[in-house]
Design an enzyme around this catalytic site. Structure first.
Site, short mmCIF file in Angstrom:
data_model
loop_
_atom_site.label_atom_id
_atom_site.label_comp_id
_atom_site.label_asym_id
_atom_site.label_seq_id
_atom_site.Cartn_x
_atom_site.Cartn_y
_atom_site.Cartn_z
N SER A 28 -5.45 -128.47 -85.02
CA SER A 28 -4.91 -128.34 -83.67
C SER A 28 -5.80 -127.44 -82.83
O SER A 28 -6.50 -126.56 -83.36
CB SER A 28 -3.52 -127.70 -83.79
OG SER A 28 -3.10 -127.18 -82.56
N TYR A 54 1.41 -120.46 -87.04
CA TYR A 54 0.98 -121.86 -86.92
C TYR A 54 -0.53 -121.93 -86.66
O TYR A 54 -1.27 -122.65 -87.34
CB TYR A 54 1.76 -122.56 -85.80
CG TYR A 54 1.27 -123.95 -85.48
CD1 TYR A 54 1.47 -125.00 -86.38
CD2 TYR A 54 0.61 -124.22 -84.28
CE1 TYR A 54 1.01 -126.28 -86.09
CE2 TYR A 54 0.16 -125.50 -83.99
CZ TYR A 54 0.35 -126.53 -84.90
OH TYR A 54 -0.10 -127.79 -84.61
#
Ligand SMILES: NC(=O)c1ccc[n+]([C@@H]2O[C@H](COP(=O)([O-])OP(=O)(O)OC[C@H]3O[C@@H](n4cnc5c(N)ncnc54)[C@H](OP(=O)(O)O)[C@@H]3O)[C@@H](O)[C@H]2O)c1
Length: 262
Positions: free
Chosen positions: A145, A158
């Site tokens: 990501s 995350y």
């Protein structure tokens, strides 16, 4: 350009392969002639999706219902596919569908995320990449990501796991590049998936500009040999979009993005 995948081997695995980006990978792999192993937790969703792939593409599909956040998940997956030659492994599952400040989540939730997004990713690369290197053919995609580029508020754990995935993919690419095994760290921005919709449902905000998972998967499969890193967007083989910005400024920009839409 549509790359044929069977040169990597007859079967592919999509870990997290029943909705969102993973489902798009499964469709695209099957459309290119690969049999697929689909991994996810929710059995009804998994089985319904497997039926859809079989009906639409006429390939073989095997389902393995496991939780990738559990300690023996990858050994179970290895056993469940021991009779197959796995030529492509896409480690897709990795979203965090509840955005909150670090201390507003319990410790167990963070550790579960780390297990699924780091421990199991490394184990997948080891258990399935090893035989590919021995055979001299195969490909591994680790889906990561833009949150990997810099830390950000509500993204601490995350983003850290996604940085792990990015760096792992790049390192493996460097080690395996002469072995016949392609490795791609696929960096995604906002993509229209059920997981992203759950984030927005939880904190409000609008989807804004998003990628279509179908386009993302097709492009990644077309560029499996163009690692180490493929970044969805206008500069797919470029570096961090933060360029020469100071780390501090990058973190502040990332934090602003996280508190608006994610
Ligand atoms: N969507 C975005 O905007 C976005 C942005 C940047 C990066 N990414 C990255 O893209 C990847 C895919 O994201 P996504 O939005 O499609 O959602 P996702 O939640 O990462 O993936 C959904 C798929 O993974 C399965 N899954 C989730 N947790 C699992 C677990 N513990 N064990 C087994 N299967 C599991 C789900 O099925 P079950 O729920 O039935 O298990 C489903 O098939 C992720 O790595 C994410 O970090 C996404």
């Amino acid at each position: 350009m549509t790359t044929v995948l069977t040169g990597y081997g007859p079967w592919g695995i999509v870990a997290g392969g029943s909705d969102g980006v993973g489902a798009a990978f499964a469709h695209a792999m099957a459309a290119r002639g690969m049999n697929v192993v689909l991994v996810a937790r929710r059995v009804p969703v998994l089985e319904a999706f497997a039926g859809e792939i079989r009906a639409r593409h006429g390939v073989e599909v095997r389902t393995v219902a496991i939780d990738l956040a559990t300690p023996d998940a990858l050994s179970q997956l290895e056993q469940a596919t021991a009779d197959l030659e796995i030529g492509l492994f896409v480690y897709n599952a990795g979203g965090d569908d509840r955005s909150a400040a670090f201390l507003d989540k319990d410790l167990a939730t963070h550790l579960t995320l780390v297990h699924r997004n780091c421990h199991s990713v490394l184990e997948a690369a080891y258990r399935f990449g090893g035989p590919m290197v021995t055979r001299g053919r195969g490909a591994v995609v680790l889906v990561t990501s833009g949150a990997a580029w810099a830390g950000g508020a509500t993204l601490a754990a995350y983003g850290a796991t996604k940085a792990f995935d990015l760096i792992l993919a790049e390192g493996l690419w460097a080690e395996w590049r002469d072995s016949g095994v392609d490795v791609l760290g696929l960096v995604l921005g906002k993509t229209d998936t059920p997981s992203m919709h759950r984030v927005l449902d939880g904190k409000g905000g609008s989807l804004g500009e998003v990628a279509d998972p179908v386009d993302v998967a097709e492009q990644a499969l077309d560029h499996l040999g163009d690692g180490p890193t493929w970044i969805w967007g206008s500069n797919p083989t470029g570096g961090s979009p933060f360029g020469a910005m100071s780390r501090r400024d990058a973190v502040l920009v990332m934090s602003r993005g996280a508190t608006t839409t994610g």
